[in-house]
Design an enzyme around this catalytic site. Structure first.
Site, PDB file in Angstrom:
ATOM      1  N   GLU A 110       0.362 -22.494 -35.617  1.00 46.19           N
ATOM      2  CA  GLU A 110       1.038 -21.584 -34.673  1.00 46.19           C
ATOM      3  C   GLU A 110       1.957 -20.618 -35.415  1.00 46.19           C
ATOM      4  OE1 GLU A 110       2.379 -24.727 -32.063  1.00 46.19           O
ATOM      5  OE2 GLU A 110       0.285 -25.082 -31.547  1.00 46.19           O
ATOM      6  N   GLU A 158      -5.218 -29.942 -39.562  1.00 41.32           N
ATOM      7  CA  GLU A 158      -5.230 -29.635 -38.136  1.00 41.32           C
ATOM      8  C   GLU A 158      -6.244 -28.532 -37.859  1.00 41.32           C
ATOM      9  OE1 GLU A 158      -1.266 -31.005 -36.229  1.00 41.32           O
ATOM     10  OE2 GLU A 158      -1.050 -28.909 -36.779  1.00 41.32           O
ATOM     11  N   LYS A 182       7.084 -29.269 -30.662  1.00 39.99           N
ATOM     12  CA  LYS A 182       6.948 -27.815 -30.462  1.00 39.99           C
ATOM     13  C   LYS A 182       8.143 -27.296 -29.644  1.00 39.99           C
ATOM     14  CE  LYS A 182       2.057 -28.303 -31.267  1.00 39.99           C
ATOM     15  NZ  LYS A 182       0.680 -27.831 -31.051  1.00 39.99           N
TER      16      LYS A 182
END
Ligand code: 13P
Length: 251
Positions: A97, A167, A11
């Site tokens: 995200e 996920e 990330k």
């Protein structure tokens, strides 16, 4: 047999110093990982440095995102061909995200998937439901819709050369992992959905689990029939933890 893949999604974390320490730590313990393929996905700017650091090892390189365009006036974007140019094998597309914070749709994710494949990258397509969707009992519909966007654009065959990461959004960065049975249920649903279209693709595609996977829970998750590895966030930032997840996949 599907070779397990343990991929670290770093990330937006790290510095030149810290990524170098992390990669050296992973390299030092890599012999303990006998079965899984290990991959790291640093932020874009560190890709060339990490490519150099992992040179001559079995560690694969991936990026965390990619443009759906090949080249041109797209300020701030990074093209798929640039990722292969600096040594990437993998690219994550459709991470939750990206979907939730940056509003990226199923269709946009599918076009990134297509662009990545065209450039010779192996896309890691992320799918997964929000907490409220799980509570509404629509997990399978959500995952199915996310997969259909890619299948409709590229055909089911495209998934044979790709990786899927399940996920559940409620498990990401929360310390709340899906139980092995909860994860296996969705993984087997995904494989059955693909098998209905093409059994060869279903057999071949690797389906990773992601969401608070760590050194303590990796073994029981990786023991499930349809879990072929992990996409690891927080625990991939510590070499010892990332390696422990890798060794949990030893067969
Ligand atoms: P965590 O392992 O930090 O929950 O993150 C999972 C993830 O989003 C990997 O892509």
């Amino acid at each position: 047999m599907r070779q397990p893949l343990i991929a670290g999604n770093w990330k937006m974390n790290g510095s030149l110093d810290s990524v170098s320490t992390l990669v050296e730590g992973i390299k030092a313990g890599l012999d303990s990982v006998t079965t899984a393929e290990m991959a790291v996905c640093p932020p874009y700017v560190y890709l060339p440095a990490v490519a150099t650091l992992i040179g001559g090892t079995s560690i694969s390189l991936g990026a965390q995102d990619v443009s759906d365009q090949e080249a041109g006036a797209y300020t701030g974007e990074v093209a798929p061909g640039m990722l292969t140019d600096v040594g990437c094998k993998y690219v994550i597309v459709g991470h939750s995200e990206r979907r939730s914070i940056y509003g990226e749709s199923d269709a946009f994710t599918a076009s990134k998937f297509a662009a990545a494949r065209k450039a010779g990258l192996v896309p890691i397509l992320c799918v997964g439901e929000l907490l409220e969707e799980r509570e509404q009992g629509i997990t399978e519909q959500v995952v199915s819709r996310q997969l259909d966007a890619v299948i409709d654009l590229e055909g089911v065959d495209a998934l044979a050369g790709a990786v899927i990461a399940y996920e559940p959004v409620w498990a990401i960065g929360t310390g709340k992992t899906a139980s092995p049975d909860q994860a296996q249920d969705v993984h087997s649903y995904i494989r059955a959905k693909l098998a209905a279209l093409d059994s060869g693709v279903a057999e071949k595609v690797r389906i990773l689990y992601g969401g608070s996977m760590n050194a303590g829970n990796a073994a029981e998750l990786l023991a499930m029939t349809d879990i072929d590895g992990g996409l690891i966030g927080g625990a991939s930032l510590k070499a010892a933890d990332f390696l422990a997840i890798g060794t949990a996949a030893n067969r």
